[in-house]
Write a protein that holds these residues in place. Structure first.
Motif, PDB file in Angstrom:
ATOM      1  N   VAL A 104      31.383  82.478  18.460  1.00 38.42           N
ATOM      2  CA  VAL A 104      32.800  82.448  18.822  1.00 38.42           C
ATOM      3  C   VAL A 104      33.317  81.019  18.671  1.00 38.42           C
ATOM      4  N   MET A 105      34.598  80.917  18.403  1.00 43.92           N
ATOM      5  CA  MET A 105      35.238  79.609  18.374  1.00 43.92           C
ATOM      6  C   MET A 105      36.275  79.583  19.479  1.00 43.92           C
ATOM      7  N   THR A 106      36.218  78.552  20.293  1.00 40.47           N
ATOM      8  CA  THR A 106      37.165  78.383  21.388  1.00 40.47           C
ATOM      9  C   THR A 106      38.022  77.160  21.116  1.00 40.47           C
ATOM     10  N   VAL A 107      39.323  77.323  21.319  1.00 38.34           N
ATOM     11  CA  VAL A 107      40.271  76.219  21.230  1.00 38.34           C
ATOM     12  C   VAL A 107      40.949  76.124  22.593  1.00 38.34           C
ATOM     13  N   ARG A 108      40.903  74.941  23.201  1.00 39.42           N
ATOM     14  CA  ARG A 108      41.556  74.731  24.505  1.00 39.42           C
ATOM     15  C   ARG A 108      42.510  73.559  24.404  1.00 39.42           C
ATOM     16  N   TRP A 109      43.605  73.668  25.139  1.00 36.85           N
ATOM     17  CA  TRP A 109      44.554  72.562  25.160  1.00 36.85           C
ATOM     18  C   TRP A 109      45.240  72.494  26.499  1.00 36.85           C
ATOM     19  N   PRO A 110      45.590  71.279  26.950  1.00 41.64           N
ATOM     20  CA  PRO A 110      45.220  69.987  26.370  1.00 41.64           C
ATOM     21  C   PRO A 110      43.766  69.647  26.687  1.00 41.64           C
ATOM     22  N   SER A 111      43.272  68.588  26.094  1.00 42.06           N
ATOM     23  CA  SER A 111      41.938  68.075  26.402  1.00 42.06           C
ATOM     24  C   SER A 111      42.111  67.091  27.554  1.00 42.06           C
ATOM     25  N   ILE A 112      41.550  67.404  28.700  1.00 41.07           N
ATOM     26  CA  ILE A 112      41.812  66.639  29.919  1.00 41.07           C
ATOM     27  C   ILE A 112      40.595  65.786  30.287  1.00 41.07           C
ATOM     28  N   PRO A 113      40.674  64.466  30.114  1.00 36.32           N
ATOM     29  CA  PRO A 113      39.551  63.619  30.500  1.00 36.32           C
ATOM     30  C   PRO A 113      39.216  63.793  31.982  1.00 36.32           C
ATOM     31  N   GLY A 114      37.922  63.869  32.257  1.00 40.59           N
ATOM     32  CA  GLY A 114      37.471  63.994  33.631  1.00 40.59           C
ATOM     33  C   GLY A 114      37.431  65.407  34.156  1.00 40.59           C
ATOM     34  N   TYR A 115      38.018  66.361  33.435  1.00 44.98           N
ATOM     35  CA  TYR A 115      38.016  67.750  33.894  1.00 44.98           C
ATOM     36  C   TYR A 115      36.877  68.505  33.239  1.00 44.98           C
ATOM     37  N   ALA A 116      36.116  69.209  34.036  1.00 42.78           N
ATOM     38  CA  ALA A 116      35.050  70.051  33.503  1.00 42.78           C
ATOM     39  C   ALA A 116      34.933  71.288  34.376  1.00 42.78           C
ATOM     40  N   ALA A 117      34.890  72.442  33.748  1.00 43.18           N
ATOM     41  CA  ALA A 117      34.689  73.678  34.501  1.00 43.18           C
ATOM     42  C   ALA A 117      33.244  73.721  34.965  1.00 43.18           C
ATOM     43  N   PRO A 118      32.979  74.294  36.149  1.00 41.39           N
ATOM     44  CA  PRO A 118      31.602  74.370  36.644  1.00 41.39           C
ATOM     45  C   PRO A 118      30.729  75.238  35.772  1.00 41.39           C
TER      46      PRO A 118
END
Length: 118
Positions: A104-118
């Protein structure tokens, strides 16, 4: 000219599948604070260990091959044909399960520095 040529299958192995985003070196063409792109290779039975909650980005997930299920709070989406895709917005909790070996290819926006899903 800043150019990068690679292979998604090879490059995905170096950064948990992520090919482009804020987490790439700032002087690299794959660095972006606007968008993140992931090439996900999943064995049959792979699944997200826990739901992603409080997501701050919009996402698009496209099936390249296999059968891949996205779980959303009010529905389940099965991607079964090459090119099937789902888009979900900010604050939509989600999880996933690879019913067959899948790419699969995932595209997410925006790219948020410091944010990471658990």
């Amino acid at each position: 000219m800043n150019v990068y040529v690679g292979n998604a299958n090879v490059d995905a192995a170096t950064d948990r599948g992520w090919l482009l985003g804020h987490f790439k070196a700032p002087d690299e063409v794959r660095h972006s604070e606007d968008v993140e792109i992931k090439w996900g290779i999943h064995r049959a039975g792979d699944e997200r260990s826990q739901w992603v909650t409080g997501e701050h980005r919009t996402a698009l997930l496209i099936l390249i091959s296999g059968r891949f299920r996205i779980e959303l709070p009010d529905r389940t989406v099965l991607l079964a044909n090459q090119g099937d895709y789902v888009v979900w917005g900010k604050n939509v909790d989600h999880s996933w399960h690879a019913e067959e070996e899948s790419v699969v290819m995932t595209v997410r926006w925006p790219s948020i520095p410091g944010y990471a899903a658990p």
